[in-house]
Design a protein around this motif. Structure first.
Motif, PDB file in Angstrom:
ATOM      1  N   VAL A  24       0.896  -1.246   0.006  1.00 12.68           N
ATOM      2  CA  VAL A  24       0.047   0.103   0.102  1.00 12.68           C
ATOM      3  C   VAL A  24       0.911   1.114   0.139  1.00 12.68           C
ATOM      4  CG1 VAL A  24      -1.580   1.303   1.551  1.00 12.68           C
ATOM      5  CG2 VAL A  24      -1.898  -1.227   1.082  1.00 12.68           C
ATOM      6  N   TRP A  25       1.926   1.406   0.949  1.00 13.48           N
ATOM      7  CA  TRP A  25       2.868   2.422   0.936  1.00 13.48           C
ATOM      8  C   TRP A  25       3.447   2.589  -0.582  1.00 13.48           C
ATOM      9  CZ3 TRP A  25       8.008   3.498   0.383  1.00 13.48           C
ATOM     10  CH2 TRP A  25       8.450   4.719   0.540  1.00 13.48           C
ATOM     11  N   THR A  26       4.143   1.503  -1.178  1.00 10.49           N
ATOM     12  CA  THR A  26       4.492   1.826  -2.379  1.00 10.49           C
ATOM     13  C   THR A  26       3.648   2.372  -3.447  1.00 10.49           C
ATOM     14  OG1 THR A  26       4.246  -0.612  -3.046  1.00 10.49           O
ATOM     15  CG2 THR A  26       6.328   0.025  -1.874  1.00 10.49           C
ATOM     16  N   GLN A  27       2.460   1.948  -3.444  1.00  8.62           N
ATOM     17  CA  GLN A  27       1.317   2.484  -4.249  1.00  8.62           C
ATOM     18  C   GLN A  27       1.148   3.726  -4.067  1.00  8.62           C
ATOM     19  OE1 GLN A  27      -1.835  -0.191  -3.687  1.00  8.62           O
ATOM     20  NE2 GLN A  27      -1.156  -1.997  -4.922  1.00  8.62           N
ATOM     21  N   ASN A  28       1.070   4.173  -2.805  1.00  6.17           N
ATOM     22  CA  ASN A  28       0.669   5.650  -2.430  1.00  6.17           C
ATOM     23  C   ASN A  28       1.950   6.494  -3.114  1.00  6.17           C
ATOM     24  OD1 ASN A  28      -1.678   5.095  -1.320  1.00  6.17           O
ATOM     25  ND2 ASN A  28      -0.970   4.944   0.655  1.00  6.17           N
ATOM     26  N   GLN A  29       3.060   6.014  -2.995  1.00  2.00           N
ATOM     27  CA  GLN A  29       4.375   6.557  -3.358  1.00  2.00           C
ATOM     28  C   GLN A  29       4.673   6.600  -4.847  1.00  2.00           C
ATOM     29  OE1 GLN A  29       6.408   8.534  -1.253  1.00  2.00           O
ATOM     30  NE2 GLN A  29       4.733   7.893   0.170  1.00  2.00           N
ATOM     31  N   VAL A  44      14.410   0.186   0.527  1.00  2.00           N
ATOM     32  CA  VAL A  44      15.373   1.280   0.992  1.00  2.00           C
ATOM     33  C   VAL A  44      14.431   2.311   1.354  1.00  2.00           C
ATOM     34  CG1 VAL A  44      17.118   2.857   0.227  1.00  2.00           C
ATOM     35  CG2 VAL A  44      17.506   0.479  -0.385  1.00  2.00           C
ATOM     36  N   GLN A  45      13.542   2.900   0.621  1.00  2.00           N
ATOM     37  CA  GLN A  45      12.748   4.221   0.728  1.00  2.00           C
ATOM     38  C   GLN A  45      11.844   3.754   1.981  1.00  2.00           C
ATOM     39  OE1 GLN A  45      11.041   5.781  -2.713  1.00  2.00           O
ATOM     40  NE2 GLN A  45      12.706   5.728  -3.788  1.00  2.00           N
ATOM     41  N   PHE A  46      11.124   2.543   2.217  1.00  2.00           N
ATOM     42  CA  PHE A  46      10.380   2.322   3.247  1.00  2.00           C
ATOM     43  C   PHE A  46      11.222   2.144   4.475  1.00  2.00           C
ATOM     44  CE2 PHE A  46       7.284  -0.681   5.262  1.00  2.00           C
ATOM     45  CZ  PHE A  46       6.566   0.362   5.364  1.00  2.00           C
ATOM     46  N   PHE A  47      12.383   1.629   4.379  1.00  2.00           N
ATOM     47  CA  PHE A  47      13.074   1.426   5.830  1.00  2.00           C
ATOM     48  C   PHE A  47      13.232   2.756   6.113  1.00  2.00           C
ATOM     49  CE2 PHE A  47      15.140  -3.157   4.582  1.00  2.00           C
ATOM     50  CZ  PHE A  47      13.739  -3.461   4.888  1.00  2.00           C
ATOM     51  N   ARG A  84      21.047  -3.217  -1.380  1.00  2.00           N
ATOM     52  CA  ARG A  84      20.851  -1.743  -0.511  1.00  2.00           C
ATOM     53  C   ARG A  84      19.880  -1.930   0.371  1.00  2.00           C
ATOM     54  NH1 ARG A  84      18.784   2.443  -3.982  1.00  2.00           N
ATOM     55  NH2 ARG A  84      19.620   3.761  -2.292  1.00  2.00           N
ATOM     56  N   ALA A  85      18.787  -2.833   0.307  1.00  2.00           N
ATOM     57  CA  ALA A  85      18.071  -3.096   1.556  1.00  2.00           C
ATOM     58  C   ALA A  85      18.613  -3.714   2.577  1.00  2.00           C
ATOM     59  CB  ALA A  85      16.785  -3.987   1.032  1.00  2.00           C
ATOM     60  N   LEU A  86      19.592  -4.807   2.465  1.00  2.00           N
ATOM     61  CA  LEU A  86      20.360  -5.270   3.468  1.00  2.00           C
ATOM     62  C   LEU A  86      21.246  -4.431   4.030  1.00  2.00           C
ATOM     63  CD1 LEU A  86      21.021  -8.686   1.645  1.00  2.00           C
ATOM     64  CD2 LEU A  86      19.814  -8.348   3.716  1.00  2.00           C
ATOM     65  N   ARG A  87      21.990  -3.572   3.338  1.00  2.00           N
ATOM     66  CA  ARG A  87      22.684  -2.352   3.825  1.00  2.00           C
ATOM     67  C   ARG A  87      22.136  -1.380   4.859  1.00  2.00           C
ATOM     68  NH1 ARG A  87      26.889   1.146   0.224  1.00  2.00           N
ATOM     69  NH2 ARG A  87      28.087   2.091   1.985  1.00  2.00           N
ATOM     70  N   CYS A  88      20.810  -1.098   4.100  1.00  2.00           N
ATOM     71  CA  CYS A  88      19.841  -0.385   5.084  1.00  2.00           C
ATOM     72  C   CYS A  88      19.664  -0.911   6.459  1.00  2.00           C
ATOM     73  CB  CYS A  88      18.556  -0.063   4.396  1.00  2.00           C
ATOM     74  SG  CYS A  88      18.310   1.561   3.565  1.00  2.00           S
ATOM     75  N   LEU A  89      19.291  -2.166   6.525  1.00  2.00           N
ATOM     76  CA  LEU A  89      18.969  -2.877   7.798  1.00  2.00           C
ATOM     77  C   LEU A  89      20.201  -2.593   8.671  1.00  2.00           C
ATOM     78  CD1 LEU A  89      16.895  -5.821   7.035  1.00  2.00           C
ATOM     79  CD2 LEU A  89      16.375  -3.916   8.279  1.00  2.00           C
ATOM     80  N   ARG A  90      21.462  -2.849   8.219  1.00  2.00           N
ATOM     81  CA  ARG A  90      22.731  -2.889   8.875  1.00  2.00           C
ATOM     82  C   ARG A  90      22.737  -1.488   9.612  1.00  2.00           C
ATOM     83  NH1 ARG A  90      24.977  -5.908   4.979  1.00  2.00           N
ATOM     84  NH2 ARG A  90      26.139  -4.006   3.893  1.00  2.00           N
ATOM     85  N   GLY A  91      22.660  -0.337   8.616  1.00  4.90           N
ATOM     86  CA  GLY A  91      22.725   0.970   9.190  1.00  4.90           C
ATOM     87  C   GLY A  91      21.558   1.301  10.228  1.00  4.90           C
ATOM     88  N   TRP A  92      20.319   0.774  10.164  1.00  7.10           N
ATOM     89  CA  TRP A  92      19.444   1.170  11.055  1.00  7.10           C
ATOM     90  C   TRP A  92      19.622   0.310  12.349  1.00  7.10           C
ATOM     91  CZ3 TRP A  92      13.965  -0.495   9.118  1.00  7.10           C
ATOM     92  CH2 TRP A  92      12.788   0.039   9.947  1.00  7.10           C
ATOM     93  N   ARG A  93      20.265  -0.837  12.199  1.00  6.51           N
ATOM     94  CA  ARG A  93      20.544  -1.599  13.584  1.00  6.51           C
ATOM     95  C   ARG A  93      21.632  -0.836  14.420  1.00  6.51           C
ATOM     96  NH1 ARG A  93      21.341  -6.046  10.418  1.00  6.51           N
ATOM     97  NH2 ARG A  93      19.383  -6.946   9.564  1.00  6.51           N
TER      98      ARG A  93
END
Length: 168
Positions: A24-29, A44-47, A84-93
């Protein structure tokens, strides 16, 4: 059958809910999520969105697991990976370390041990106190033997020690 059995019905529901929210978020974006690169970019954008609204990394971890479960052609490696999603998660953690719970006080553990002793469970009472005091994992506590208790050395004066992982 086996692929569907990889997760429990409860986890399947959690994954479906996470993917539905993200979709739903991706559709709204106005984002497309049909190609692996698009999925990676949308994650990446959602994270980033979740991070900036104060969510914990756990939310991203569940979504990534859900996407990988629902779209088995994607993966953590190879041409259909989501780097990139995996890298985002590392940064987020790294930016949001996991939260810890406040431990029970020593008084409460002593009360638990006293009640166990009153019920005739003296060995369990002692195990509780040793485990809490030494901050042992359950497997470490269960693995203790009489030989795990080391007599005080001259350097430690009167302090006894526990040997948790003997070499042989």
């Amino acid at each position: 059958y086996l692929e569907q059995s990889a997760v429990s019905p409860k986890t399947e529901k959690k994954y479906s809910d996470a993917v539905a929210l993200w979709t739903v978020w991706t559709q709204n974006q106005g984002l497309s999520i049909t190609q692996p690169g698009q999925v990676d970019q949308a994650l990446v954008q959602f994270f980033n969105h979740l991070f900036f609204v104060g969510e914990t990394p756990w939310r991203g971890e569940v979504l990534l697991a859900a996407v990988l479960h629902k779209r088995p052609h994607l993966g953590k490696l190879g041409s259909n990976s989501l780097p990139r999603a995996l890298r985002c998660l590392r940064g987020w953690r790294r930016l949001c370390p996991s939260r810890t719970r406040v431990p029970y006080s020593w008084d409460i553990w002593c009360g638990v041990a006293a009640e166990m002793a009153r019920l005739g469970l003296l060995r369990m009472a002692i195990a509780i106190l040793v485990g809490v005091d030494a901050y042992l994992r359950p497997s470490e506590l269960i693995g203790l033997t009489a030989g795990s208790l080391l007599t005080p050395s001259p350097e430690s004066r009167e302090a006894w020690s526990l040997l948790l992982h003997p070499a042989s």
